[in-house]
Design an enzyme around this catalytic site. Structure first.
Site, PDB file in Angstrom:
ATOM      1  N   ASP A 207      40.152  36.461  47.134  1.00  0.00           N
ATOM      2  CA  ASP A 207      39.186  35.669  47.908  1.00  0.00           C
ATOM      3  C   ASP A 207      38.812  34.373  47.207  1.00  0.00           C
ATOM      4  O   ASP A 207      38.069  33.559  47.743  1.00  0.00           O
ATOM      5  CB  ASP A 207      37.921  36.513  48.162  1.00  0.00           C
ATOM      6  CG  ASP A 207      36.969  35.855  49.143  1.00  0.00           C
ATOM      7  OD1 ASP A 207      37.449  35.255  50.126  1.00  0.00           O
ATOM      8  OD2 ASP A 207      35.740  35.943  48.942  1.00  0.00           O
ATOM      9  N   SER A 231      33.609  33.102  54.270  1.00  0.00           N
ATOM     10  CA  SER A 231      34.740  33.915  54.708  1.00  0.00           C
ATOM     11  C   SER A 231      34.324  34.728  55.931  1.00  0.00           C
ATOM     12  O   SER A 231      33.241  35.313  55.964  1.00  0.00           O
ATOM     13  CB  SER A 231      35.180  34.871  53.593  1.00  0.00           C
ATOM     14  OG  SER A 231      35.532  34.155  52.423  1.00  0.00           O
ATOM     15  N   GLN A 281      43.349  34.823  55.511  1.00  0.00           N
ATOM     16  CA  GLN A 281      41.899  34.731  55.675  1.00  0.00           C
ATOM     17  C   GLN A 281      41.550  33.611  56.645  1.00  0.00           C
ATOM     18  O   GLN A 281      42.151  32.536  56.616  1.00  0.00           O
ATOM     19  CB  GLN A 281      41.207  34.447  54.336  1.00  0.00           C
ATOM     20  CG  GLN A 281      39.696  34.353  54.416  1.00  0.00           C
ATOM     21  CD  GLN A 281      39.058  34.053  53.069  1.00  0.00           C
ATOM     22  OE1 GLN A 281      38.787  32.902  52.757  1.00  0.00           O
ATOM     23  NE2 GLN A 281      38.824  35.096  52.282  1.00  0.00           N
TER      24      GLN A 281
END
Length: 296
Positions: A207, A231, A281
């Site tokens: 991430d 996110s 993502q």
């Protein structure tokens, strides 16, 4: 997680990922002391995976996870992880995890585990980039002195992950660039052994810096006051084992930004060129009023 005791390791991240068992299928995790106002998304992903791993029969390893971020995490209170055992078949196991704070889910995730099997093999080729030893970490600190305050603060605080960008100008948003970047990443300290910790570590680092790539063509950053960034979802596919004590090359690419959202893909390679994981993502990159270029 590995059966090794994280307290005997020098890895700060290992301690962070060592969850407390409260009851069957129920675990509790903590957040590090930080100046950030919300929990880092990679932490919640990795801790959710650890909770799921502890309910899976031996000999089954995660091959994919898919999660959605529901609410910002509160760094001041623990996170409770509730695992639902959806299925245990002959080859695969499936788990659902809810990360809960203040009685509400902040993150939900499904993860699938598989026994080891042999089959067809192919993979993408790792880009030809300088090795991490040629990218001196101190250069980042020195150049960050001229960066905006959020960047300086980030690099000056202690972190469980060390980053060495292949293109420092790209990483520091100095000028308009293409939506691509490559970064060498490794954990600080001596990690525990075992596939379970290996995949949890990779989930944590996956991430990091990925959403930034969606903003490079727009001369902006998730650190900018003019951007509301977060996110929204996160997916990881685990392809092959790797040496967790060595550097990994994280290659990013953003094919699209639209509707206040940016999409980014990532490929993670071991130093020897082995493709160990793929990541996807989508994140919120909402433009606030009166936004200006990051370095104006």
């Amino acid at each position: 997680m590995s059966q090794a005791n994280p307290a005997q390791s020098d890895s700060v991240l290992a301690d962070l990922l060592d969850l407390e068992r409260l009851e069957e299928n129920l675990y509790r995790g903590q957040s590090p002391v930080t100046t950030w106002q919300r929990v880092f998304g990679g932490q919640v992903v990795a801790q959710s995976l650890v909770a799921a791993q502890r309910t899976v029969p031996p000999g089954r390893f995660v091959h994919s996870l898919h999660g959605y971020f529901m609410r910002p995490g509160d760094t001041k209170v623990p996170i409770v992880f509730q695992v639902e055992r959806l299925r245990d078949g002959r080859s695969f196991s499936t788990r659902n995890v809810r990360a809960i704070q203040h009685g509400e889910p902040i993150f939900i995730m499904a993860a699938s585990f598989q026994i080891e099997e042999e089959g067809f093999e192919h993979q993408d080729v790792m880009p030809d980039v300088p090795p991490p030893e040629e990218l001196v970490a101190s250069d980042i600190m020195n150049d960050a002195e001229h960066a905006p305050a959020p960047i300086r603060n980030y690099w000056k605080r202690e972190r469980p992950i060390e980053l060495r960008p292949v293109d420092l100008d790209q990483f520091l948003w100095r000028k308009k660039r293409s939506p691509r970047q490559s970064i060498w990443i490794r954990g600080n300290g001596v990690p525990p052994k075992g596939r379970a910790y290996q995949t949890a570590f990779l989930s944590y680092m996956s991430d990091m810096t990925l959403l930034d790539t969606t903003l490079y063509p727009h001369e902006s950053s998730v650190f900018s006051d003019g951007i509301q960034g977060a996110s929204l979802d996160h997916a990881v596919w685990f392809h092959r084992p790797f040496d967790i004590s060595d550097w990994l090359l994280y290659v990013h690419e953003s094919p699209s930004a639209n509707g206040a959202r940016g999409l980014a893909y990532g490929k993670i390679f071991a130093r020897d060129g082995t493709l160990v994981a793929s990541v996807a993502q989508e994140g919120l990159i909402r433009l606030n009023e009166n936004v200006r270029p990051f370095y104006e």
